[in-house]
Every structure is written in structure tokens, then in C-alpha cells.
Design an enzyme around this catalytic site. Sequence first.
Site: not given
Length: 525
Positions: A272, A238
Site C-alpha cells: 500500500c 486502512e
Amino acid sequence: MSTVLPNTLPVTNPATGENLGAVPVCPADGVPALYARSRTAFAAWRTTPVAERLKYLKRLRETMVAELDDIAGQVAEETGKVAMEAMTTDILPVLEAIRHIERHAEKSLGAQKTTTPLLFIGKTSYVVYKPRGVVLVIAPWNFPLQLPMVPMLNALIAGNTVVLKPSEVTPRVGVVIERLFKASGWPEGVVQVAHGGKDLGAALVDAGPDYIFFTGSARTGQIIQQAAARQLIPTTLELGGKDPMIVFNDAPLDRAVQAAIWGGLMNSGQVCMAVERIYVERSVYDRFVDKLCAEVRNLRQGTDASSDIGSMTFPHQVDIVRRHVSAALAEGAVLQTGRPPEEWRTAPESGLWLEPMVLTNVRQDMAVVQEETFGPVLPVIPFDTEEEAIALANDSEYGLSASVWTAAVGRGRRVASQLVSGNVLVNDVVITIVNHDLPFGGEKSSGLGRYHGPDGMRMFCRQTAVMVDKGKRLREVNWFPYAGKYGLFKTLLESYYSSNRNWPKFLSTYLKLLRHASKPSREEK
Ligand code: NAD
């Protein structure tokens, strides 16, 4: 400034520079013993029924709910984010993940019966899901509770044991995680937390866990993927993002502005999935920028309960933001609100405070549009057509999340379908990560694989495909001896696979093959 004791990680409040103590480091030569404990615990944990494992999750949920203020306070103190954000963006997603697991674990992890093709009459087929073993979770600092705990919980419910390496930037939240598991009575060795920096992370990867779940930068993700490939260890990565927001001229403009400030500036933009690039249709561009600047100026920065935005977390991240903003201003961008880098008060000793910034006159090739900034910066760029907006949004090495803003939801869906992105929201931002029914992950440099969603628990399992035959027939129709079977199989395939399936021919040929298969072998005649 905190003093670094040997074999410890300093804990600092980034909003004040105050030294909060230190956390002992796990030495690299302690890794084999750590994995040995994990493997010993695995032997018992893997056979613990899912219903039993769920009781530990329930106790953990209850422990967390009883300690909400304390957890939020500790997360806020070590990251510099406001307590409200610790509650809604760190704690809430973990509790939601536990609820999701409680609802779905037994079904998701149970054997799944599948259909069996007609050609295999009389057999049954199913898939069993078995834990992989020791799962290594390596986590970043921006959501130091949510990002490690959600994969940990999914791995644990599937019967794996877990070794967590929290970020060296936020080790004390790692200690909070350790304490929460202890307080809810998890068996010895099932969860272990190893504190340390990238050298420890590398040692944990090299020591050969059975699965690696990594959240962090694209650069570290590549290093880990290479090390994992040498040992054929499966991974989920990720990684970073540079999320575009596309605002059409029919968009609910005030809502879009509110979404831009929350999606772009929450956690000081250290997200993010933060809104990092805003593309606005030219006919509403000036109006949007005016409203955006007014709302940004209204935000309150501080640490008390009435504040919206806290401090930055990591001094190195401030350097990256400085580089992007300085370069953009040098290349002609205009700072509409916020302070220029030479006026920033961001010394680690006195706090990492960055006022939110809105930039206009920004070009698509600037670092602030192409690289992950991970700070409170909103670059706004005009566009003229739908095609241009899609092309600008897709012109990025990242593809984690994106949002499309329009009153015409049909157009929103159409544009969403053309964005190369793991997540897309229409008239909303960020929130897909909290919906555990949806798979979460990125495209391009934003990552490999997905977690959450229907496979969120099964990804931590080895799948075994099983077919069962009652074992009554001497042999299968396709086994030896082959003599006399080629023509029959040809007829079988023609009758079965042609578009006008010929059932009578198929069945009579199949019966002939069955008779053939039950004949004694040559030497038995
Ligand atoms: P980072 O890559 O520097 O560090 C992440 C973790 O990896 C840390 O625990 C670090 O100690 C460890 N590490 C570093 N080098 C290693 C190595 N060689 N081997 C093993 N472990 C190593 O990232 P960061 O600065 O902590 O986090 C910020 C990044 O994380 C941003 O790029 C952000 O976009 C990304 N992120 C992604 C998601 C997502 O879900 N896609 C979520 C949050 C953050």
C-alpha cells in the site's frame, strides 16, 4: 491448478502454481455462534488485568521467535514473496508491535488524570479506557501476517476479543496466526479466525461487531463503511495508496535510486505504501533514469535465498498491472526495462512472474499514474519547480505516504508539510509503518482514522470521562435557584475571561456565589 473442494478455500503457491491444500471455510450461518463465543470470552478477558494480558503477548512473542523459519517459509510459500521479505516485512513489524505494547500498555490503558478548570474548584477529572467488546479485523493478502496481527494485538491488550477474517487469497497464513495464538495458550474464544471470502466478510460486518478494523481496497472500504454506518459501528479503514517520490536535483541520487527500487519493487510492488510514482527534477532526470534502469536490471528474481524479488501473489492483481502498463504503452509511454505485457509469463498454473518495469514518457493523467497499480512498475516523470512537484504529488485520489529527496533537509521538511499524505519521509521510504510511536493511516481515499502511535491501543477502547466531587456542598454555584446570580456570573466571566484577568474580583465574586449556593431553599427558610 488447485481443485476447490466445497466449503474450502484453495491454497496455492503463486510462484509455482502448486496446490498446497485447502482451508475450511466458516459458513455465514456460523457467524452468530462465532460472535456468541467471542462475547462469552469477552466477559472474562475484559476483567483480566493488563499485566496478565501482557503475559500472553510475551508468550506469543517467544513462540514466534522460536518459529521464525517456519513462519517465514509459510508466508513466502503462500504469497510468492522471498523469505527475507516475509521476515522483515511481515514478522519483524509484528514483533516490534509486541515490544511497543509491552513497553506502553499499562500506562496507555490506565486511567489518565486531566486538569480541571478553575471554575470547577474542588473537583477532580480523569478518563478511563474500557474495552469495546468484539473487534472484527478484516485483512488483505499482501502482508497476511503483519496487517491482521498488529491491530489484533492492540485490540487484545485493551481487553477486547477478536474475530479475524483473513484474505481468501492467503488463508493458510490465517491458519498460521490461529496456530500461533493456540501455541501460546490464549484463553478459549478470545481470538477466533473465520476463513472465507467477501460474503463471509459482509456477514461478519452485518452481525454487528463492536468495532471494525479493515485493511484493503478503497472500494471495499466504502462498502464496509456504509454497512457500519447503518449500525453506527466505529471503524478504522486502512486503504490503498499511490505514493509519490519527489527527487530534487541536490538529492543523494544513488541512495534515491536504491530507495526507489526497494520502495517500489519490494513484495513485487504489492504494498500500500509502495513508491508508485517518481517525480525527478529535470536537470537530473536522465541520470536518475539511467541509474534506475541499471539497478533494476541487477535485481534477482526467484525464490531462493539470493533472490530479491519473488512472484506476484494474486492473479487478479496481474490483470490490473497489465491494464495499466498496456494502456500506458498504447498512449506513448516507453518501457525502459522489463517485458511488455504480451511477453509476460503469468499463468496461475505456472507462476505469476512479472519482471520489474521502468516507464518513461509517462503523463500525469495515465491510469498507471492515477490508479493504484500494486505491481512492479516504476513510472518516472520530470518536473521543473518545487511548486510543480508538490502539485503533481498531491494530484491523486490517494494520500497514504510520500517521500522527498534533497540534501537540503529544510526544503524536505517544507515540501513534506505541503503534501496531503498520512506519512511523509525525507530521504527515506516506507518505514514509518514500522515505527509504532508514530500514528499510521491515510488521507483521502487512503483511509479513515489512524492506528499505531500514542492512541494505538486506546482506539480499541470506549473512553469514559469522569469528574468526581466530594459531595460536601449543598449545591453548585450554577444550580437553581437562579435569583440574584445573573449579575454575579457576569462579573465572574468578565473578571476571569478578559485579557487582563482580575483575580481579586474573580475570587470575591466566586465566594459570593458559594455563599449563595449554600443558602437553604425557599421552602426550607
Ligand atoms: P480487498 O478490499 O479486495 O479485500 C480485503 C478484505 O476484505 C478481504 O479479506 C476480503 O475478503 C474482504 N472483503 C471484500 N469484500 C468485502 C465486503 N463486502 N464485506 C466485508 N469484507 C469484504 O483488498 P485486497 O485486494 O485483499 O488488498 C489489497 C488492497 O489493500 C490494496 O488496495 C492495498 O493498497 C490495500 N492495503 C492497504 C494497507 C494500508 O495499511 N493502508 C495495507 C495493505 C493493503
